[in-house]
Every structure is written in structure tokens, then in C-alpha cells.
Design an enzyme around this catalytic site. Structure first.
Site, mmCIF file in Angstrom:
data_model
loop_
_atom_site.group_PDB
_atom_site.id
_atom_site.type_symbol
_atom_site.label_atom_id
_atom_site.label_comp_id
_atom_site.label_asym_id
_atom_site.label_seq_id
_atom_site.Cartn_x
_atom_site.Cartn_y
_atom_site.Cartn_z
ATOM 1 N N ARG A 174 0.818 -1.240 0.000
ATOM 2 C CA ARG A 174 0.000 0.000 0.000
ATOM 3 C C ARG A 174 0.842 1.278 0.000
ATOM 4 O O ARG A 174 0.404 2.327 0.415
ATOM 5 C CB ARG A 174 -0.964 0.024 1.182
ATOM 6 N N LYS A 227 3.668 11.779 -10.428
ATOM 7 C CA LYS A 227 2.761 11.023 -11.306
ATOM 8 C C LYS A 227 3.450 9.716 -11.657
ATOM 9 O O LYS A 227 4.560 9.718 -12.191
ATOM 10 C CB LYS A 227 2.491 11.791 -12.605
ATOM 11 N N GLU A 232 10.424 19.389 -24.375
ATOM 12 C CA GLU A 232 9.664 19.519 -23.119
ATOM 13 C C GLU A 232 10.174 20.710 -22.299
ATOM 14 O O GLU A 232 9.405 21.371 -21.598
ATOM 15 C CB GLU A 232 9.748 18.235 -22.283
ATOM 16 N N LYS A 265 8.873 23.230 -12.580
ATOM 17 C CA LYS A 265 7.949 22.086 -12.486
ATOM 18 C C LYS A 265 7.461 21.936 -11.042
ATOM 19 O O LYS A 265 6.263 21.703 -10.799
ATOM 20 C CB LYS A 265 8.652 20.814 -12.968
ATOM 21 N N GLU A 322 -3.752 17.779 -10.144
ATOM 22 C CA GLU A 322 -4.307 18.217 -11.426
ATOM 23 C C GLU A 322 -5.834 18.277 -11.389
ATOM 24 O O GLU A 322 -6.534 17.535 -12.080
ATOM 25 C CB GLU A 322 -3.825 17.269 -12.541
ATOM 26 N N ARG A 327 -2.036 22.487 -13.151
ATOM 27 C CA ARG A 327 -0.988 21.556 -13.588
ATOM 28 C C ARG A 327 -1.205 21.154 -15.039
ATOM 29 O O ARG A 327 -0.290 20.748 -15.732
ATOM 30 C CB ARG A 327 -0.985 20.332 -12.659
ATOM 31 N N ASN A 353 0.433 20.175 -20.108
ATOM 32 C CA ASN A 353 0.014 19.354 -21.261
ATOM 33 C C ASN A 353 0.053 20.161 -22.557
ATOM 34 O O ASN A 353 -0.449 19.693 -23.584
ATOM 35 C CB ASN A 353 -1.394 18.798 -21.045
ATOM 36 N N HIS A 397 0.471 18.505 -25.943
ATOM 37 C CA HIS A 397 0.252 17.066 -25.781
ATOM 38 C C HIS A 397 -0.999 16.550 -26.498
ATOM 39 O O HIS A 397 -1.083 15.364 -26.807
ATOM 40 C CB HIS A 397 0.199 16.694 -24.300
ATOM 41 N N HIS A 451 -0.256 13.326 -28.641
ATOM 42 C CA HIS A 451 -0.816 11.989 -28.425
ATOM 43 C C HIS A 451 -1.445 11.464 -29.712
ATOM 44 O O HIS A 451 -1.332 10.277 -30.030
ATOM 45 C CB HIS A 451 -1.840 12.005 -27.288
ATOM 46 N N HIS A 467 8.323 10.779 -27.709
ATOM 47 C CA HIS A 467 7.205 11.574 -27.201
ATOM 48 C C HIS A 467 7.491 13.091 -27.281
ATOM 49 O O HIS A 467 6.677 13.870 -27.773
ATOM 50 C CB HIS A 467 6.895 11.154 -25.765
HETATM 51 P P1 NAD Z 1 12.801 6.327 -21.862
HETATM 52 O O1 NAD Z 1 12.677 6.103 -20.415
HETATM 53 O O2 NAD Z 1 12.251 5.309 -22.793
HETATM 54 O O3 NAD Z 1 14.348 6.582 -22.192
HETATM 55 C C1 NAD Z 1 14.750 6.790 -23.516
HETATM 56 C C2 NAD Z 1 15.893 5.860 -23.914
HETATM 57 O O4 NAD Z 1 17.102 6.353 -23.337
HETATM 58 C C3 NAD Z 1 15.745 4.435 -23.432
HETATM 59 O O5 NAD Z 1 16.209 3.557 -24.402
HETATM 60 C C4 NAD Z 1 16.641 4.401 -22.207
HETATM 61 O O6 NAD Z 1 17.091 3.104 -21.878
HETATM 62 C C5 NAD Z 1 17.765 5.295 -22.648
HETATM 63 N N1 NAD Z 1 18.558 5.932 -21.608
HETATM 64 C C6 NAD Z 1 18.127 6.390 -20.429
HETATM 65 N N2 NAD Z 1 19.119 7.043 -19.822
HETATM 66 C C7 NAD Z 1 20.194 6.967 -20.618
HETATM 67 C C8 NAD Z 1 21.525 7.462 -20.534
HETATM 68 N N3 NAD Z 1 21.918 8.226 -19.528
HETATM 69 N N4 NAD Z 1 22.374 7.200 -21.550
HETATM 70 C C9 NAD Z 1 21.952 6.481 -22.640
HETATM 71 N N5 NAD Z 1 20.720 6.001 -22.777
HETATM 72 C C10 NAD Z 1 19.847 6.253 -21.767
HETATM 73 O O7 NAD Z 1 12.115 7.728 -22.302
HETATM 74 P P2 NAD Z 1 11.916 9.124 -21.553
HETATM 75 O O8 NAD Z 1 11.743 10.113 -22.629
HETATM 76 O O9 NAD Z 1 12.926 9.344 -20.501
HETATM 77 O O10 NAD Z 1 10.529 8.923 -20.784
HETATM 78 C C11 NAD Z 1 9.322 8.770 -21.480
HETATM 79 C C12 NAD Z 1 8.276 8.288 -20.490
HETATM 80 O O11 NAD Z 1 8.080 9.293 -19.501
HETATM 81 C C13 NAD Z 1 6.915 8.022 -21.124
HETATM 82 O O12 NAD Z 1 6.450 6.770 -20.679
HETATM 83 C C14 NAD Z 1 6.034 9.140 -20.582
HETATM 84 O O13 NAD Z 1 4.697 8.753 -20.450
HETATM 85 C C15 NAD Z 1 6.677 9.395 -19.245
HETATM 86 N N6 NAD Z 1 6.429 10.730 -18.688
HETATM 87 C C16 NAD Z 1 5.968 10.805 -17.410
HETATM 88 C C17 NAD Z 1 5.746 12.028 -16.827
HETATM 89 C C18 NAD Z 1 5.332 12.104 -15.392
HETATM 90 O O14 NAD Z 1 5.004 13.202 -14.915
HETATM 91 N N7 NAD Z 1 5.353 11.010 -14.670
HETATM 92 C C19 NAD Z 1 5.988 13.223 -17.539
HETATM 93 C C20 NAD Z 1 6.459 13.114 -18.862
HETATM 94 C C21 NAD Z 1 6.689 11.860 -19.421
HETATM 95 N N1 GLY Z 2 4.220 16.008 -17.236
HETATM 96 C C1 GLY Z 2 2.954 16.456 -16.795
HETATM 97 C C2 GLY Z 2 2.810 16.519 -15.310
HETATM 98 O O1 GLY Z 2 3.660 16.145 -14.565
HETATM 99 O O2 GLY Z 2 1.792 16.947 -14.851
#
Ligand code: NAD
Ligand code: GLY
Length: 396
Positions: free
Chosen positions: A129, A151, A193, A253, A263, A273, A277, A280, A284, A297
Site C-alpha cells: 500500500r 505522477k 519539453e 515544475k 491536477e 498543472r 500538457n 500534448h 498523443h 514523445h
Molecule cells: P525512456 O525512459 O524510454 O528513455 C529513452 C531511452 O534512453 C531508453 O532507451 C533508455 O534506456 C535510454 N537511456 C536512459 N538514460 C540513458 C543514458 N543516460 N544514456 C543512454 N541512454 C539512456 O524515455 P523518456 O523520454 O525518458 O521517458 C518517457 C516516459 O516518460 C513516457 O512513458 C512518458 O509517459 C513518461 N512521462 C511521465 C511524466 C510524469 O510526470 N510522470 C511526464 C512526462 C513523461
Molecule cells: N508532465 C505532466 C505533469 O507532470 O503533470
């Protein structure tokens, strides 16, 4: 490294959820100390969740540091890529935590990009939990955005991030040196971003980001748009400037998250918040029509911001010169994959099934100027405007 060289940003949530983001070149060396400081005094075990690519680059250092701080540290590696951010992976990770004897006072460390961070955060949110976790983001996108704000989520067949929880980390450790191994497209995605965060909330942050990109170093990648000009290696000074910029991005942020942690659907002003987006809605749709294969993305967000900017101009909200500034900044982030061959009607159809719709209408985040966003109900925007804006943005 000396802890004093690290920028520290506080995320001022309720007493229980208040935490710090530590940012700087070499910050990874402080992980053990940060974990000791921010976790329960009863914490004995720490489970690192990562993927093979990232773990091969920095896992040994992380394990050594955690063990030196007195933790019994174990690790579990998930697959690399968005498709592994699933309930199945979460189940396997939960199984690992159970078999490792992780207790309520113990913790998870998420070491990787946003995919690892979202999955590990989700697992920490539901295991027993809810147990503590620390984010160690290693992509630019994760360092400025996804690791901050609590998130967490997994994807299902119905869509991305539809199953999740708000669960704040106990600490975030951002080592900007980890970005040196990041592929150029991942940097471009992260910079898009970063431009977004400035565009919706702070002209100063927007300008600071744009100026850094215009320097054209290996970390900003701006010059890689021109094949004749290879990006220059980042100097020590540029690494320091970049850490300061990432700290400013994290502070922005954090401010938005503190003002609207969950949000709220009711909140429509520029402090919602939801302004994060920006870009976005179209992003999407672009990702969906290309089955998540063509764009990173953040790259899709690059086009999405331009489309939202075009809509803002057509509605008379935004001046044309402001849209030009946005366009120039996005182009400095790096080359985006081609988009002018995509079927507009398919994108518009995908738009209408946006999962973030409220009362059946897409909620557009638009701009009044660089640094000020506004949320506009899709019912107030004619489909003709959306179509022509999309066309103009994708032709860019
Ligand atoms: P990712 O985690 O897929 O990383 C991109 C690539 O880079 C992967 O192949 C990874 O293994 C590689 N990598 C990571 N660090 C590295 C390093 N230092 N050197 C070399 N390679 C490295 O992609 P991302 O863009 O980091 O994250 C995208 C995800 O984040 C999506 O799932 C999206 O929904 C999520 N997201 C979440 C929030 C949130 O608020 N929680 C906000 C924006 C995006
Ligand atoms: N990346 C959007 C949020 O954190 O709200």
C-alpha cells in the site's frame, strides 16, 4: 563530489510529502547520503529498478554507493522501451520486491528514463500500500519533468498512462553527467519539453533554454541540424550552465506541482498543472496514428506545441511574433521526424478520442504569450481552425 556543488530545489508539499531535488554534475555520488537522509531510519533494504542499458552504464556505481551508505541493495532490470511500461512488468517487479523481503520501511530506487521512473514509482505506490522511492532520472526529459511531481503510471491496451497513482518520491537525484551518453534524439525530445515549460509559465525560463540551445554544444545538439557543423563537445563551463538550467526547469515544475498536485479538473487558470500538457493533445494523436513508432514523445510535443500555437494565433490570443519565437526555439531543439506525409483526418479522429477530455471535450492548452498559458474548451474552437493549424504546424 562535494554536496555543496549540487543545486537543491525543494518541492514544498505537505510535511509528509515535502522533498528535495539534488541537481548537478556528479550528483550520483551523493545518492547514498541522500537516501540515508530522506528515508526512514529503519530502512535497511533498497531495491534498484532499472533497465540493462542504463544499469550497464551506471548501475555498479549506484550499487556501490548505496552499499557504502549501509543499505542491503539489490536490483531488478526491466525491458527497455514504452511497451514494457505495463501491468505485466509491474507484476514481475512486485514479485521481485516480495521475494527480496522489502519491508514497509525500505525503499525502491528508480534508475533510468521516464519509462523506468513511471513504472518503479507505480510499483512503489502499490507495494504494501505504498513504500518510499527515490527517483534517479537519467534522460533529459526525466530530469526536468517526469521524475518531479509524483505522477506514476503504466500503459494498457486502452492507452498510455491510464492506470497509475500520485505518489511523491522521497528525493530526486539528477546527475547531469549521465546525459553525456544520451542519444541525440532523446536530447531533442527532452529539449522540446524544456521549451514547453518555459512557453507555458516563464518567459525567463524560455529565454534561458533558448540561449543554451543556441550555443550548439553536444548537449544542446542545435548544430547537429546542419550536417557540416558537428556539435562541439560540451566544455566544463557549459556543463555547469546546463546544471543551472536543469535546476531552473525543476524549480518551475516543482512550483506548478505544489500549486495543483493532483491536477484538479475544476482548475482552469494558468496555475493549473494541466498547462504542462501544452502540445500534448496533438502529440498523443501523432503518436497514436504512427503507432508509437515514428516519434519520441518529446518530438511529437514539438509539433504539438506548434499546432497549439497556430490555434492560439488564429483565435486572436497570441501574437504572430510570439509564435515565431516558439517556432525558432523548437527548431533549435533538433530535427524532428517528418510529419507532413501524415493523414490529417486520421490525426483529427485520434484527437477526438483524447483520454484527457472533460465532459466530452478536448481541453486545449493554448498560449496568450510566451510564459502565459490558457486552457480552452475544445467546444469553443471550430474544427476548421484546428485543421488549418495542424496543417501549418506539420508543414514546418
Ligand atoms: P525512456 O525512459 O524510454 O528513455 C529513452 C531511452 O534512453 C531508453 O532507451 C533508455 O534506456 C535510454 N537511456 C536512459 N538514460 C540513458 C543514458 N543516460 N544514456 C543512454 N541512454 C539512456 O524515455 P523518456 O523520454 O525518458 O521517458 C518517457 C516516459 O516518460 C513516457 O512513458 C512518458 O509517459 C513518461 N512521462 C511521465 C511524466 C510524469 O510526470 N510522470 C511526464 C512526462 C513523461
Ligand atoms: N508532465 C505532466 C505533469 O507532470 O503533470
Amino acid at each position: 563530489m562535494l554536496e555543496s556543488k549540487v543545486h537543491r530545489v525543494r518541492v514544498r508539499l505537505s510535511a509528509r510529502d515535502d522533498y528535495h531535488i539534488e541537481i548537478g554534475p556528479g550528483a550520483l555520488e551523493t545518492l547514498g547520503a541522500v537516501a540515508r537522509r530522506s528515508l526512514s531510519p529503519y530502512a535497511r533494504r533498497v531495491a534498484v529498478i532499472s533497465n540493462r542499458k542504463v544499469f550497464n552504464l551506471m548501475g555498479a556505481r549506484v550499487m556501490k554507493d548505496l552499499r557504502a551508505a549501509g543499505f542491503a541493495a539489490t536490483y531488478w532490470l526491466m525491458g527497455d522501451g514504452e511497451r514494457h511500461k505495463s501491468l505485466l512488468t509491474a507484476e514481475r517487479a512486485l514479485d521481485f520486491l516480495t521475494k527480496s523481503g522489502i519491508e514497509r520501511s525500505d525503499a525502491v530506487v528508480a534508475l533510468g528514463g521516464g519509462v523506468v521512473g513511471d513504472l518503479a514509482g507505480f510499483v512503489a505506490a502499490v507495494y504494501l500500500r505504498g513504500i518510499a522511492y527515490i527517483q534517479v532520472p537519467t534522460t533529459l526529459l526525466a530530469q526536468i519533468d517526469s521524475s518531479v511531481g509524483g505522477k506514476t503510471a503504466v500503459n494498457t491496451d486502452a492507452g498510455k498512462n491510464l492506470i497509475g497513482a500520485f505518489h511523491q518520491p522521497r528525493a530526486v537525484v539528477v546527475d547531469t553527467e549521465t546525459l553525456r551518453t544520451l542519444p541525440p534524439r532523446e536530447l531533442t525530445a527532452g529539449w522540446c519539453e524544456a521549451i514547453k515549460q518555459g512557453a507555458v509559465g516563464s518567459r525567463r525560463l524560455f529565454e534561458e533554454t533558448r540561449r543554451f540551445l543556441a550555443r550548439g554544444t553536444s548537449l544542446s545538439r542545435a548544430r547537429s541540424r546542419n550536417k557540416l557543423l558537428e556539435p562541439a563537445a560540451a566544455s566544463a563551463d557549459e556543463v555547469v550552465t546546463m546544471a543551472k538550467l536543469i535546476a531552473a526547469q525543476c524549480a518551475f515544475k516543482a512550483k506548478i506541482v505544489v500549486g495543483d498536485e493532483r491536477e484538479s479538473v475544476e482548475r482552469l487558470n494558468h496555475r493549473s498543472r494541466r498547462i504542462l500538457n501544452f502540445g500534448h493533445t496533438i502529440a498523443h494523436a501523432l503518436e497514436s496514428v504512427t503507432r508509437y513508432k515514428r516519434f519520441r514523445h518529446g518530438e511529437a510535443v514539438g509539433y504539438g506545441m506548434l499546432a497549439a500555437g497556430e490555434i492560439s494565433v488564429r483565435l486572436g490570443l497570441l501574437g504572430a511574433s510570439e509564435l515565431e519565437s516558439l517556432r525558432a526555439a523548437v527548431s533549435l531543439a533538433g530535427r524532428l521526424p517528418r510529419a507532413n506525409d501524415l493523414d490529417e483526418s486520421a490525426i483529427l479522429t485520434a484527437l477526438s478520442s483524447d483520454k484527457k477530455a472533460v465532459s466530452g471535450h478536448v481541453q486545449w492548452v493554448l498560449l496568450e504569450r510566451i510564459g502565459r498559458a490558457r486552457i480552452v474548451n475544445g467546444g469553443e474552437i471550430s474544427p476548421r481552425i484546428v485543421r488549418s493549424s495542424l496543417r501549418a504546424a506539420l508543414a514546418a
